[in-house]
Design a protein around this motif. Sequence first.
Motif, PDB file in Angstrom:
ATOM      1  N   SER A 144      99.279 -15.965  16.366  1.00 32.81           N
ATOM      2  CA  SER A 144     100.675 -14.952  17.516  1.00 32.81           C
ATOM      3  C   SER A 144     100.593 -14.112  17.539  1.00 32.81           C
ATOM      4  O   SER A 144     101.117 -13.421  18.939  1.00 32.81           O
ATOM      5  CB  SER A 144     101.983 -16.184  16.662  1.00 32.81           C
ATOM      6  OG  SER A 144     102.003 -15.966  15.092  1.00 32.81           O
ATOM      7  N   ASP A 146      99.089 -16.511  28.471  1.00 27.17           N
ATOM      8  CA  ASP A 146      99.177 -18.195  28.138  1.00 27.17           C
ATOM      9  C   ASP A 146      99.656 -17.488  26.633  1.00 27.17           C
ATOM     10  O   ASP A 146      99.188 -18.211  26.083  1.00 27.17           O
ATOM     11  CB  ASP A 146      97.893 -18.938  28.853  1.00 27.17           C
ATOM     12  CG  ASP A 146      97.880 -19.919  28.682  1.00 27.17           C
ATOM     13  OD1 ASP A 146      99.220 -20.882  27.250  1.00 27.17           O
ATOM     14  OD2 ASP A 146      98.037 -21.122  29.476  1.00 27.17           O
ATOM     15  N   ASP A 147     101.078 -17.746  26.494  1.00 17.10           N
ATOM     16  CA  ASP A 147     101.807 -18.204  25.309  1.00 17.10           C
ATOM     17  C   ASP A 147     101.085 -18.889  24.631  1.00 17.10           C
ATOM     18  O   ASP A 147     101.165 -18.925  23.106  1.00 17.10           O
ATOM     19  CB  ASP A 147     102.627 -18.036  25.236  1.00 17.10           C
ATOM     20  CG  ASP A 147     103.894 -16.086  25.555  1.00 17.10           C
ATOM     21  OD1 ASP A 147     103.161 -15.582  25.697  1.00 17.10           O
ATOM     22  OD2 ASP A 147     104.448 -15.870  25.710  1.00 17.10           O
ATOM     23  N   GLU A 148     100.735 -20.366  24.518  1.00 19.53           N
ATOM     24  CA  GLU A 148     100.309 -21.653  24.115  1.00 19.53           C
ATOM     25  C   GLU A 148      98.886 -21.347  23.633  1.00 19.53           C
ATOM     26  O   GLU A 148      98.834 -22.214  22.057  1.00 19.53           O
ATOM     27  CB  GLU A 148     100.610 -23.202  25.067  1.00 19.53           C
ATOM     28  CG  GLU A 148     102.326 -23.153  25.429  1.00 19.53           C
ATOM     29  CD  GLU A 148     102.039 -24.929  26.059  1.00 19.53           C
ATOM     30  OE1 GLU A 148     101.652 -25.741  26.101  1.00 19.53           O
ATOM     31  OE2 GLU A 148     103.534 -24.865  26.489  1.00 19.53           O
ATOM     32  N   LYS A 149      98.376 -20.891  24.624  1.00 17.16           N
ATOM     33  CA  LYS A 149      96.885 -20.319  24.123  1.00 17.16           C
ATOM     34  C   LYS A 149      96.861 -18.988  23.173  1.00 17.16           C
ATOM     35  O   LYS A 149      95.082 -19.354  23.474  1.00 17.16           O
ATOM     36  CB  LYS A 149      95.773 -20.877  25.638  1.00 17.16           C
ATOM     37  CG  LYS A 149      95.928 -22.310  25.952  1.00 17.16           C
ATOM     38  CD  LYS A 149      94.963 -22.302  27.427  1.00 17.16           C
ATOM     39  CE  LYS A 149      95.519 -23.369  27.975  1.00 17.16           C
ATOM     40  NZ  LYS A 149      94.613 -23.700  28.921  1.00 17.16           N
TER      41      LYS A 149
END
Length: 156
Positions: free
Chosen positions: A18, A77-80
């Motif tokens: 992150s 893409d914050d999820e990936k």
Amino acid sequence: MTLSGQLETELEAKVSASIFHDVLSCRPHHFSNMTPDHVHGVELHEGEWGKPGTVITWTYKHDGVTEIAKEIVEEIDDEKNLTTFKVIEGHLLDKYNSFYVTVQAIPKGEHSCLARWTIKYEKKSEDVPDPQGIVNLAIEMTKGIEAHHPPKQQQA
């Protein structure tokens, strides 16, 4: 011979996925503090930090020469933990018709990730070399993020 190509490098980084992603997607202008010998500055031209469609200019050392590349942030893409940049001006377009850099931080633990840099390009001619200098820059940038964010600072 095909003129399209792709180079990829993966490095383990002792920084959370992150945090790694946040630096690339939202705070690339901090690279001049993290890797001053390699990235001299990142300037915002249009949009907002951390938003697709944002236009930024990187000033950096490439194969021993200070260069400039203007890029648009194509995808975040914050999820990936993935960010894609498209070069729209600069020295790279002297040799390549198109040039994209995608960076993904894949979690490997609480304070580590696999940093995957993918460079896709189309050469203007067969005699143009693969952009190994940009791969080398990506490696230095990864080391800079890691050194600038030691594990004790990486708290959720």
